[in-house]
Write an enzyme that holds these catalytic residues in place. Structure first.
Site, PDB file in Angstrom:
ATOM      1  N   SER A 147       0.849  -1.188   0.000  1.00 56.22           N
ATOM      2  CA  SER A 147       0.000   0.000   0.000  1.00 56.22           C
ATOM      3  C   SER A 147       0.893   1.250   0.000  1.00 56.22           C
ATOM      4  O   SER A 147       1.754   1.380  -0.870  1.00 56.22           O
ATOM      5  CB  SER A 147      -0.960  -0.048   1.179  1.00 56.22           C
ATOM      6  OG  SER A 147      -2.004   0.895   1.029  1.00 56.22           O
ATOM      7  N   ASP A 286      -8.700  -5.770  -5.995  1.00 56.50           N
ATOM      8  CA  ASP A 286      -8.354  -4.447  -5.464  1.00 56.50           C
ATOM      9  C   ASP A 286      -9.040  -3.355  -6.287  1.00 56.50           C
ATOM     10  O   ASP A 286      -8.742  -3.179  -7.472  1.00 56.50           O
ATOM     11  CB  ASP A 286      -6.836  -4.264  -5.514  1.00 56.50           C
ATOM     12  CG  ASP A 286      -6.329  -3.090  -4.683  1.00 56.50           C
ATOM     13  OD1 ASP A 286      -7.122  -2.173  -4.411  1.00 56.50           O
ATOM     14  OD2 ASP A 286      -5.136  -3.101  -4.323  1.00 56.50           O
ATOM     15  N   HIS A 315      -8.107  -4.674  -1.517  1.00 60.53           N
ATOM     16  CA  HIS A 315      -6.777  -4.133  -1.232  1.00 60.53           C
ATOM     17  C   HIS A 315      -6.181  -4.688   0.056  1.00 60.53           C
ATOM     18  O   HIS A 315      -4.983  -4.990   0.127  1.00 60.53           O
ATOM     19  CB  HIS A 315      -6.883  -2.605  -1.150  1.00 60.53           C
ATOM     20  CG  HIS A 315      -5.599  -1.909  -0.889  1.00 60.53           C
ATOM     21  ND1 HIS A 315      -4.581  -1.850  -1.823  1.00 60.53           N
ATOM     22  CD2 HIS A 315      -5.145  -1.224   0.199  1.00 60.53           C
ATOM     23  CE1 HIS A 315      -3.565  -1.170  -1.322  1.00 60.53           C
ATOM     24  NE2 HIS A 315      -3.870  -0.784  -0.101  1.00 60.53           N
TER      25      HIS A 315
END
EC number: 2.3.1.31
Length: 336
Positions: A147, A286, A315
């Site tokens: 991330s 995602d 995600h």
């Protein structure tokens, strides 16, 4: 290279007695840090954790937006004996980023620009991280981040090419799309519209919608009245997530870090200049960083490899449903 990952990792989390305390370093006391915005900062505090025996080569873990340096608390599938981050074999370092709120120098301690907090960049954070590694005697690193940590890994590859041997980038693009910037803009506007905590709760709710997927919520939050009579489970779930974050995170850090992510816009030419091996991992469901987008950036890296984690959980699958990803990351980090 594309791989479909499907086998779960069933190893237990590390034992509490093996979890080290947070440490703090004071950097840039003699030679100040020059931020990309032009401001000069002296005496930068960096909170960090280390695992394993000190060495001049380390695995550098880069945390996500609201993460901390305590890897043992949020990534048990990756940290532990026999895992990608193995303290019996590796020297592992994770530092709280500049501008965060988990021990390192935060926005309130930085010089203001036109009456506002300075616009930090991911490259600023990489330079602070480099100074910490020098303090610890580390000369080379393998980098892993997911991330925001994955985007920060790209910044490390560009800012510190002489330090990085290889990198694993999970669920992250090299630069934010209009979609991702739009989500962050909405979150920041919520904070500014309701400062003092309520806006941060809404910002977290917006973010959680992008961290999961429609299928994930259908599987886990399709009930009605389970937690509160007459209220959809998804509503109470989002409210709970907002409340949780508001008790541990700083809204100024949220503004600073999401802004730094949005401002990170390396060119294709810069990405093609990265010469070390990089494993880029997309996540099939995602919606924040769609796998096709992540794969495109992997294709720009001369020595890039692409894997795709198959999960319905969006995600956040790198945290809650990593399946066989730890094994793939371990093999890559250690040159298998």
């Amino acid at each position: 290279m594309t791989a479909l990952i499907s086998q779960p990792d069933l190893l237990p989390p590390p034992a509490p007695e093996r979890c080290p305390p947070q440490q703090t370093a004071r950097l840039f006391r003699e030679t100040p840090l020059l931020l990309d915005c032009g401001q000069v900062v002296q005496d930068v505090r960096v909170a960090y954790h280390t695992y394993g025996t000190p060495s001049d080569h380390a695995i550098l873990v880069l945390h996500a937006l609201t993460g901390t340096s305590a890897v043992h608390e949020w990534w048990p599938d990756f940290l532990g004996e026999g895992k990608p981050l193995d303290p019996t074999r590796d020297y592992i370092v994770c530092a709280n980023v500049l501008g965060g709120c988990a021990g390192s120098t935060g926005p309130a301690e930085l010089p203001r620009v036109n009456g506002e907090d300075p616009p930090l960049t991911l490259r600023d954070m990489a330079r602070v991280g480099r100074a910490l590694l020098e303090e610890l005697g580390v000369r080379r690193v393998s980098v892993i981040g997911a991330s925001m940590g994955g985007m920060l890994a790209y910044a490390w590859l560009l800012e510190c090419p002489d330090l990085v041997d290889r990198a694993v980038i999970i669920g992250a693009p090299a630069r934010h799309s209009p979609w991702a910037i739009g989500l962050n803009t909405a979150a920041r506007n919520a904070i500014r519209a309701a400062p003092g905590g309520e806006g941060l709760k809404v910002a977290r709710q917006i973010a959680m919608l992008s961290y999961r997927s429609p299928e994930s919520f259908a599987l886990t939050q399709s009930g009605w009245g389970t937690r509160r009579p007459g209220t959809p489970d998804i509503t109470t779930y989002l409210e709970h997530q907002g409340e949780k974050l508001s008790t541990r995170f700083c809204e100024r850090s949220y503004l600073a870090l999401t802004g730094a992510m949005d401002r990170f816009q390396p060119t294709d030419a810069e990405l093609r200049s990265i010469r070390v091996p990089v494993l880029v991992v997309g996540i099939s469901s995602d919606v924040l960083y769609p796998p096709a987008e992540v794969r495109t950036y992997a294709g720009l890296l001369p020595r890039g490899q692409y894997l795709e984690l198959q999960s319905p959980h969006g995600h956040d699958a790198f945290l809650i449903d990593p399946q066989g990803l730890p094994e793939a990351a371990a093999a890559f980090l250690h040159g298998a």
